[in-house]
Design a protein around this motif. Structure first.
Motif, PDB file in Angstrom:
ATOM      1  N   THR A  70      -9.918   2.099   5.917  1.00  0.00           N
ATOM      2  CA  THR A  70     -10.936   2.310   4.680  1.00  0.00           C
ATOM      3  C   THR A  70     -10.242   2.234   3.433  1.00  0.00           C
ATOM      4  O   THR A  70     -11.021   1.852   2.346  1.00  0.00           O
ATOM      5  CB  THR A  70     -11.633   3.545   5.003  1.00  0.00           C
ATOM      6  OG1 THR A  70     -10.396   4.775   5.001  1.00  0.00           O
ATOM      7  CG2 THR A  70     -12.648   3.731   6.058  1.00  0.00           C
ATOM      8  N   GLU A  71      -9.024   2.298   3.383  1.00  0.00           N
ATOM      9  CA  GLU A  71      -8.246   2.241   2.061  1.00  0.00           C
ATOM     10  C   GLU A  71      -7.882   0.606   1.675  1.00  0.00           C
ATOM     11  O   GLU A  71      -7.433   0.229   0.781  1.00  0.00           O
ATOM     12  CB  GLU A  71      -6.902   3.012   2.020  1.00  0.00           C
ATOM     13  CG  GLU A  71      -7.283   4.366   1.968  1.00  0.00           C
ATOM     14  CD  GLU A  71      -7.723   5.068   3.314  1.00  0.00           C
ATOM     15  OE1 GLU A  71      -8.575   6.055   3.175  1.00  0.00           O
ATOM     16  OE2 GLU A  71      -7.355   4.643   4.321  1.00  0.00           O
ATOM     17  N   ASP A 110     -16.266   2.664  10.676  1.00  0.00           N
ATOM     18  CA  ASP A 110     -17.506   2.299  10.144  1.00  0.00           C
ATOM     19  C   ASP A 110     -17.916   0.755   9.917  1.00  0.00           C
ATOM     20  O   ASP A 110     -17.410   0.046   9.121  1.00  0.00           O
ATOM     21  CB  ASP A 110     -17.434   3.119   8.828  1.00  0.00           C
ATOM     22  CG  ASP A 110     -18.767   2.910   7.878  1.00  0.00           C
ATOM     23  OD1 ASP A 110     -19.890   2.275   8.452  1.00  0.00           O
ATOM     24  OD2 ASP A 110     -18.974   3.433   6.812  1.00  0.00           O
ATOM     25  N   ASN A 142     -11.853  -1.042   9.606  1.00  0.00           N
ATOM     26  CA  ASN A 142     -12.669  -0.193   8.541  1.00  0.00           C
ATOM     27  C   ASN A 142     -12.581   1.175   9.238  1.00  0.00           C
ATOM     28  O   ASN A 142     -13.827   1.832   8.927  1.00  0.00           O
ATOM     29  CB  ASN A 142     -13.914  -0.692   8.445  1.00  0.00           C
ATOM     30  CG  ASN A 142     -14.381  -0.057   6.957  1.00  0.00           C
ATOM     31  OD1 ASN A 142     -13.676   0.298   5.992  1.00  0.00           O
ATOM     32  ND2 ASN A 142     -15.867   0.124   6.754  1.00  0.00           N
ATOM     33  N   TYR A 143     -11.447   1.639   9.461  1.00  0.00           N
ATOM     34  CA  TYR A 143     -11.328   3.032  10.010  1.00  0.00           C
ATOM     35  C   TYR A 143     -10.443   3.919   9.132  1.00  0.00           C
ATOM     36  O   TYR A 143      -9.611   3.401   8.655  1.00  0.00           O
ATOM     37  CB  TYR A 143     -10.592   3.202  11.566  1.00  0.00           C
ATOM     38  CG  TYR A 143     -10.453   4.259  12.068  1.00  0.00           C
ATOM     39  CD1 TYR A 143     -11.209   5.036  12.828  1.00  0.00           C
ATOM     40  CD2 TYR A 143      -9.225   4.846  11.840  1.00  0.00           C
ATOM     41  CE1 TYR A 143     -11.083   6.282  13.179  1.00  0.00           C
ATOM     42  CE2 TYR A 143      -8.851   6.204  12.123  1.00  0.00           C
ATOM     43  CZ  TYR A 143     -10.105   6.922  12.950  1.00  0.00           C
ATOM     44  OH  TYR A 143      -9.480   8.119  13.423  1.00  0.00           O
ATOM     45  N   GLY A 144     -10.807   5.144   8.992  1.00  0.00           N
ATOM     46  CA  GLY A 144     -10.300   6.038   8.420  1.00  0.00           C
ATOM     47  C   GLY A 144     -10.302   7.292   9.095  1.00  0.00           C
ATOM     48  O   GLY A 144     -11.480   7.805   9.177  1.00  0.00           O
ATOM     49  N   ARG A 146     -10.177  10.625   7.734  1.00  0.00           N
ATOM     50  CA  ARG A 146     -11.039  11.492   7.254  1.00  0.00           C
ATOM     51  C   ARG A 146     -12.534  11.038   7.175  1.00  0.00           C
ATOM     52  O   ARG A 146     -13.446  11.806   7.056  1.00  0.00           O
ATOM     53  CB  ARG A 146     -10.649  11.728   5.655  1.00  0.00           C
ATOM     54  CG  ARG A 146      -9.226  12.448   5.766  1.00  0.00           C
ATOM     55  CD  ARG A 146      -8.749  12.395   4.283  1.00  0.00           C
ATOM     56  NE  ARG A 146      -7.472  13.185   4.107  1.00  0.00           N
ATOM     57  CZ  ARG A 146      -7.178  13.754   2.831  1.00  0.00           C
ATOM     58  NH1 ARG A 146      -7.600  13.250   1.765  1.00  0.00           N
ATOM     59  NH2 ARG A 146      -5.994  14.455   2.874  1.00  0.00           N
ATOM     60  N   ASP A 147     -12.832   9.688   7.068  1.00  0.00           N
ATOM     61  CA  ASP A 147     -13.999   9.011   7.103  1.00  0.00           C
ATOM     62  C   ASP A 147     -14.655   9.445   8.309  1.00  0.00           C
ATOM     63  O   ASP A 147     -16.057   9.781   8.273  1.00  0.00           O
ATOM     64  CB  ASP A 147     -14.052   7.652   6.860  1.00  0.00           C
ATOM     65  CG  ASP A 147     -15.359   6.853   6.918  1.00  0.00           C
ATOM     66  OD1 ASP A 147     -16.187   6.995   6.004  1.00  0.00           O
ATOM     67  OD2 ASP A 147     -15.627   6.231   7.959  1.00  0.00           O
ATOM     68  N   GLU A 148     -13.966   9.063   9.635  1.00  0.00           N
ATOM     69  CA  GLU A 148     -14.412   9.453  10.782  1.00  0.00           C
ATOM     70  C   GLU A 148     -14.846  10.972  10.819  1.00  0.00           C
ATOM     71  O   GLU A 148     -15.983  11.223  11.427  1.00  0.00           O
ATOM     72  CB  GLU A 148     -13.167   9.259  11.789  1.00  0.00           C
ATOM     73  CG  GLU A 148     -13.794   9.420  13.139  1.00  0.00           C
ATOM     74  CD  GLU A 148     -12.724   9.265  14.119  1.00  0.00           C
ATOM     75  OE1 GLU A 148     -12.968   9.071  15.453  1.00  0.00           O
ATOM     76  OE2 GLU A 148     -11.358   9.612  13.766  1.00  0.00           O
ATOM     77  N   ALA A 150     -15.848  12.929   8.349  1.00  0.00           N
ATOM     78  CA  ALA A 150     -16.962  13.031   7.577  1.00  0.00           C
ATOM     79  C   ALA A 150     -18.386  12.497   8.268  1.00  0.00           C
ATOM     80  O   ALA A 150     -19.378  13.177   8.455  1.00  0.00           O
ATOM     81  CB  ALA A 150     -16.687  12.356   6.196  1.00  0.00           C
ATOM     82  N   ARG A 151     -18.208  11.402   8.798  1.00  0.00           N
ATOM     83  CA  ARG A 151     -19.351  10.748   9.524  1.00  0.00           C
ATOM     84  C   ARG A 151     -19.704  11.756  10.862  1.00  0.00           C
ATOM     85  O   ARG A 151     -20.783  11.861  10.922  1.00  0.00           O
ATOM     86  CB  ARG A 151     -19.088   9.412  10.131  1.00  0.00           C
ATOM     87  CG  ARG A 151     -18.907   8.514   8.978  1.00  0.00           C
ATOM     88  CD  ARG A 151     -18.618   7.102   9.388  1.00  0.00           C
ATOM     89  NE  ARG A 151     -17.395   6.852   9.725  1.00  0.00           N
ATOM     90  CZ  ARG A 151     -16.905   6.366  11.152  1.00  0.00           C
ATOM     91  NH1 ARG A 151     -17.944   6.735  12.091  1.00  0.00           N
ATOM     92  NH2 ARG A 151     -15.758   6.266  11.624  1.00  0.00           N
ATOM     93  N   ASN A 201      -3.602   8.266   7.300  1.00  0.00           N
ATOM     94  CA  ASN A 201      -5.096   8.313   7.721  1.00  0.00           C
ATOM     95  C   ASN A 201      -5.595   7.921   9.188  1.00  0.00           C
ATOM     96  O   ASN A 201      -6.951   7.751   9.276  1.00  0.00           O
ATOM     97  CB  ASN A 201      -6.143   7.890   6.578  1.00  0.00           C
ATOM     98  CG  ASN A 201      -7.358   8.472   6.485  1.00  0.00           C
ATOM     99  OD1 ASN A 201      -7.666   9.732   7.080  1.00  0.00           O
ATOM    100  ND2 ASN A 201      -8.343   7.885   5.845  1.00  0.00           N
TER     101      ASN A 201
END
Length: 249
Positions: A70-71, A110, A142-144, A146-148, A150-151, A201
């Motif tokens: 994601t970064e 994502d 498009n993986y992170g 923290r994002d995972e 959060a989702r 991440n």
């Protein structure tokens, strides 16, 4: 059983079942050769094929690779565009071989920010390989971590609001079930190439008890022989998962 067969069986029993790899160093590998960064990414994509094919002989059933974080959107527009094109070409080129070689492919991350053509190819490849089970290849795109999380938290919160989940019923297993990797075992071994010693991440929840290897080799130079050396080192580790090994009687 002859000695060769016995040695192979012993290797499989001690091998990590699930290996996750942060494939780092493509750009530096290319620049050291006076080439553009995308030249290194193309070389890295070819290396993936060799490493996936080597998994059965090493006793590795699941392999997860970090293809785009994601970064990584922070990189130059030219590099990001080139990477997205490379992902599309990789899927088209490798699809038939992956099917024929029994590799099951899954994508995590994502997909909402990815192009429609790429997402369609991802969905198609997942469907084409859905009945395979020789090797399980998961591609983080498009993986992170923290994002995972959060989702996953948003989905859990919605289920609580809808009455499908009680707050007091949330535990570690519940959280795991909402993650992109819910049907995969946690990684036993996480490898990062290129000499960097950070997880960036990647699989933050899942790698809580994984063993880590940070190696100097740049990803395009990460051969199956290097992979075997890392797996062999893993087999000598004593994994206690927080417990204390009983004293010998």
């Amino acid at each position: 059983m002859n000695k060769a067969m016995a040695d192979t069986e012993a290797q499989v029993l001690k091998s990590p079942r699930h290996v996750a790899i942060i494939m780092d160093g493509n750009g530096r590998w290319a620049q050291s050769r006076g080439k553009p960064r995308l030249f290194g990414h193309r070389a890295g994509a070819k290396r993936v094929r060799e490493i996936v094919r080597s998994c059965p002989d090493l006793g590795v059933k699941y392999i997860t690779i970090f293809a785009f974080s994601t970064e990584n959107w922070k990189r130059s527009e030219a590099e990001v565009t080139g990477l997205m094109s490379l992902f599309r070409r990789y899927i088209k080129k490798e699809a038939r071989a992956l099917v024929e070689e029994g590799v099951r492919v899954r994508f995590i991350g994502d997909r909402s920010r990815l192009g429609k053509k790429l997402v369609a190819l991802m969905n198609e490849l997942e469907e084409m390989t859905s009945h395979n089970d020789y090797v399980n290849l998961t591609i983080a795109l498009n993986y992170g971590g923290r994002d995972e999380l959060a989702r996953a938290s948003r989905r859990m919160a919605q289920d609580v609001a809808d009455g499908a989940l009680k707050p007091e019923g949330v535990n570690e297993e519940t959280i795991t079930s909402y993650l992109d990797t819910s049907i995969l075992p946690d990684p036993d071994l996480v490898i990062r190439t290129s000499g960097e010693a950070r997880v960036s991440n990647f699989l933050l929840w899942q790698s809580a008890y994984a063993e880590f290897e940070f190696i100097e080799t740049l990803w395009p130079d990460f051969t199956s022989e290097v992979f075997q050396e890392v797996v062999d080192r893993f087999s000598g580790r004593d994994r206690r998962f927080g417990a204390v090994k009983p004293a010998a009687e």
